[in-house]
Design a protein around this motif. Structure first.
Motif, PDB file in Angstrom:
ATOM      1  N   VAL A 137      47.521 -42.220  89.127  1.00 47.99           N
ATOM      2  CA  VAL A 137      47.289 -42.978  90.357  1.00 47.99           C
ATOM      3  C   VAL A 137      45.905 -43.626  90.326  1.00 47.99           C
ATOM      4  O   VAL A 137      45.734 -44.805  90.683  1.00 47.99           O
ATOM      5  CB  VAL A 137      47.450 -42.070  91.588  1.00 47.99           C
ATOM      6  CG1 VAL A 137      46.961 -42.758  92.858  1.00 47.99           C
ATOM      7  CG2 VAL A 137      48.913 -41.672  91.759  1.00 47.99           C
ATOM      8  N   ALA A 138      44.897 -42.880  89.896  1.00 50.23           N
ATOM      9  CA  ALA A 138      43.540 -43.436  89.826  1.00 50.23           C
ATOM     10  C   ALA A 138      43.462 -44.586  88.819  1.00 50.23           C
ATOM     11  O   ALA A 138      42.803 -45.613  89.078  1.00 50.23           O
ATOM     12  CB  ALA A 138      42.550 -42.340  89.453  1.00 50.23           C
ATOM     13  N   LEU A 139      44.154 -44.464  87.693  1.00 53.10           N
ATOM     14  CA  LEU A 139      44.137 -45.529  86.689  1.00 53.10           C
ATOM     15  C   LEU A 139      44.791 -46.800  87.223  1.00 53.10           C
ATOM     16  O   LEU A 139      44.259 -47.909  87.051  1.00 53.10           O
ATOM     17  CB  LEU A 139      44.845 -45.054  85.419  1.00 53.10           C
ATOM     18  CG  LEU A 139      44.972 -46.071  84.275  1.00 53.10           C
ATOM     19  CD1 LEU A 139      43.586 -46.496  83.806  1.00 53.10           C
ATOM     20  CD2 LEU A 139      45.784 -45.484  83.140  1.00 53.10           C
ATOM     21  N   LEU A 140      45.928 -46.675  87.887  1.00 49.98           N
ATOM     22  CA  LEU A 140      46.601 -47.856  88.441  1.00 49.98           C
ATOM     23  C   LEU A 140      45.800 -48.479  89.577  1.00 49.98           C
ATOM     24  O   LEU A 140      45.807 -49.705  89.750  1.00 49.98           O
ATOM     25  CB  LEU A 140      48.002 -47.469  88.917  1.00 49.98           C
ATOM     26  CG  LEU A 140      49.020 -47.164  87.807  1.00 49.98           C
ATOM     27  CD1 LEU A 140      50.318 -46.678  88.404  1.00 49.98           C
ATOM     28  CD2 LEU A 140      49.263 -48.406  86.952  1.00 49.98           C
ATOM     29  N   GLN A 141      45.101 -47.668  90.354  1.00 48.96           N
ATOM     30  CA  GLN A 141      44.242 -48.225  91.393  1.00 48.96           C
ATOM     31  C   GLN A 141      43.127 -49.069  90.793  1.00 48.96           C
ATOM     32  O   GLN A 141      42.807 -50.161  91.291  1.00 48.96           O
ATOM     33  CB  GLN A 141      43.658 -47.092  92.241  1.00 48.96           C
ATOM     34  CG  GLN A 141      44.622 -46.502  93.250  1.00 48.96           C
ATOM     35  CD  GLN A 141      43.988 -45.395  94.050  1.00 48.96           C
ATOM     36  OE1 GLN A 141      43.175 -44.617  93.547  1.00 48.96           O
ATOM     37  NE2 GLN A 141      44.360 -45.302  95.319  1.00 48.96           N
ATOM     38  N   VAL A 142      42.529 -48.586  89.711  1.00 49.11           N
ATOM     39  CA  VAL A 142      41.473 -49.349  89.038  1.00 49.11           C
ATOM     40  C   VAL A 142      42.032 -50.657  88.485  1.00 49.11           C
ATOM     41  O   VAL A 142      41.399 -51.728  88.576  1.00 49.11           O
ATOM     42  CB  VAL A 142      40.826 -48.497  87.930  1.00 49.11           C
ATOM     43  CG1 VAL A 142      39.885 -49.344  87.087  1.00 49.11           C
ATOM     44  CG2 VAL A 142      40.080 -47.326  88.541  1.00 49.11           C
ATOM     45  N   VAL A 143      43.235 -50.603  87.898  1.00 48.82           N
ATOM     46  CA  VAL A 143      43.849 -51.817  87.343  1.00 48.82           C
ATOM     47  C   VAL A 143      44.119 -52.834  88.435  1.00 48.82           C
ATOM     48  O   VAL A 143      43.847 -54.041  88.270  1.00 48.82           O
ATOM     49  CB  VAL A 143      45.144 -51.448  86.595  1.00 48.82           C
ATOM     50  CG1 VAL A 143      45.918 -52.699  86.207  1.00 48.82           C
ATOM     51  CG2 VAL A 143      44.826 -50.624  85.360  1.00 48.82           C
ATOM     52  N   ALA A 144      44.637 -52.396  89.580  1.00 45.01           N
ATOM     53  CA  ALA A 144      44.947 -53.322  90.671  1.00 45.01           C
ATOM     54  C   ALA A 144      43.685 -53.938  91.264  1.00 45.01           C
ATOM     55  O   ALA A 144      43.600 -55.152  91.469  1.00 45.01           O
ATOM     56  CB  ALA A 144      45.743 -52.590  91.749  1.00 45.01           C
ATOM     57  N   VAL A 145      42.678 -53.115  91.522  1.00 44.45           N
ATOM     58  CA  VAL A 145      41.449 -53.625  92.150  1.00 44.45           C
ATOM     59  C   VAL A 145      40.689 -54.546  91.201  1.00 44.45           C
ATOM     60  O   VAL A 145      40.222 -55.636  91.586  1.00 44.45           O
ATOM     61  CB  VAL A 145      40.568 -52.447  92.607  1.00 44.45           C
ATOM     62  CG1 VAL A 145      39.228 -52.954  93.118  1.00 44.45           C
ATOM     63  CG2 VAL A 145      41.277 -51.652  93.701  1.00 44.45           C
ATOM     64  N   SER A 146      40.568 -54.149  89.944  1.00 42.74           N
ATOM     65  CA  SER A 146      39.848 -54.991  88.981  1.00 42.74           C
ATOM     66  C   SER A 146      40.597 -56.290  88.695  1.00 42.74           C
ATOM     67  O   SER A 146      39.984 -57.354  88.526  1.00 42.74           O
ATOM     68  CB  SER A 146      39.623 -54.216  87.687  1.00 42.74           C
ATOM     69  OG  SER A 146      40.866 -53.835  87.111  1.00 42.74           O
ATOM     70  N   GLY A 147      41.926 -56.238  88.659  1.00 43.54           N
ATOM     71  CA  GLY A 147      42.704 -57.453  88.445  1.00 43.54           C
ATOM     72  C   GLY A 147      42.583 -58.435  89.588  1.00 43.54           C
ATOM     73  O   GLY A 147      42.503 -59.652  89.378  1.00 43.54           O
ATOM     74  N   LEU A 148      42.550 -57.936  90.810  1.00 40.12           N
ATOM     75  CA  LEU A 148      42.349 -58.821  91.961  1.00 40.12           C
ATOM     76  C   LEU A 148      40.931 -59.376  92.004  1.00 40.12           C
ATOM     77  O   LEU A 148      40.707 -60.512  92.440  1.00 40.12           O
ATOM     78  CB  LEU A 148      42.663 -58.062  93.255  1.00 40.12           C
ATOM     79  CG  LEU A 148      44.136 -57.717  93.512  1.00 40.12           C
ATOM     80  CD1 LEU A 148      44.267 -56.797  94.713  1.00 40.12           C
ATOM     81  CD2 LEU A 148      44.950 -58.984  93.719  1.00 40.12           C
ATOM     82  N   ALA A 149      39.955 -58.578  91.567  1.00 41.51           N
ATOM     83  CA  ALA A 149      38.558 -59.029  91.617  1.00 41.51           C
ATOM     84  C   ALA A 149      38.281 -60.121  90.594  1.00 41.51           C
ATOM     85  O   ALA A 149      37.580 -61.102  90.883  1.00 41.51           O
ATOM     86  CB  ALA A 149      37.625 -57.841  91.392  1.00 41.51           C
ATOM     87  N   CYS A 150      38.814 -59.986  89.392  1.00 45.73           N
ATOM     88  CA  CYS A 150      38.546 -60.975  88.348  1.00 45.73           C
ATOM     89  C   CYS A 150      39.529 -62.134  88.347  1.00 45.73           C
ATOM     90  O   CYS A 150      39.378 -63.071  87.562  1.00 45.73           O
ATOM     91  CB  CYS A 150      38.542 -60.298  86.975  1.00 45.73           C
ATOM     92  SG  CYS A 150      40.148 -59.658  86.460  1.00 45.73           S
TER      93      CYS A 150
END
Length: 225
Positions: A137-150
């Protein structure tokens, strides 16, 4: 002297009041913490399973719906926190069960030690799955947030929160339908043909052609003698 409406305690055949406690031996002291531990483990395992399903769905929808997926992952993280607290409660109940068995050495020869070992093994397995799902869950949260940010992930359009109003057709009462229904096919079609019938066309009229000047010659009356 007793009053006639005085409430008396119920008595048995021998005239002795019945005992409110159930007849038979009292259950062992370790049973209650064992049941509490099992209930806590059941709840925790159910929460971990739902979060694992959320992880599987998030992997499929993170490219199409990153914002909604991130929100669902936040809910899964909250459920994992609840599951962690249930596992802590189950651990306390298992410790209380061990203390009960240490106070009563006579129960060591029964099934209680085996039940404690099975519950402890189930608790360790649940802790392992909890750590795995938490990391996913933590890994997918990082992927979603970083993908939206960049800008790698494009946020989806916001959904329309207005409730949809669906107009369902009102069913015709059966008796009224059968009352108006004609037995013959011709009688059923006749009203439809009457509504769709157009006005009758006039008789054929001979219209002279246009001349080169753009005007048609006047009609000459032909009299038959």
């Amino acid at each position: 002297m007793t009053r006639p409406n005085h409430a008396r305690a119920p008595k048995g055949a021998a005239g002795v009041s019945r005992n409110r406690r159930r007849d038979g031996a009292r259950r062992p002291e370790w049973v209650r913490p064992y049941r509490r531990a099992q209930r806590a483990l059941d709840s925790s395992v159910g929460l971990i399973g739902s979060c694992l399903n959320a992880v599987d769905h998030a992997r499929l929808s993170i490219d199409r719906r990153p914002v909604g997926t991130a929100r669902k992952l936040d809910g899964a993280a909250r459920r994992l926190g609840t599951a962690r607290s249930r596992l802590v409660a189950a651990s306390r109940e298992l410790d209380a069960m061990n203390e009960c068995l240490e106070r009563t050495p006579d129960l060591a020869a029964g099934d209680a030690p085996e039940l404690v070992e099975l519950a402890s093994e189930r608790w360790r397995t649940a802790v392992t799955y909890l750590q795995y799902v938490t990391s996913e869950v933590a890994l997918l949260q990082v992927v979603a947030v970083s993908g939206l940010a960049c800008g790698e992930l494009t946020p989806e359009r916001p959904e329309d929160r207005r409730p949809r109003i669906v107009l369902a057709p009102r069913p015709v009462p059966v008796r009224a339908f059968l009352r108006r229904r004609q037995p013959r096919l011709a009688d059923r079609i006749a009203p439809i043909l009457r509504r769709r019938r157009r006005s009758p066309r006039p008789a054929a009229i001979r219209v002279p052609r246009r001349t080169s000047q753009g005007r048609a010659p006047p009609l000459s009356s032909i009299c038959l003698h």
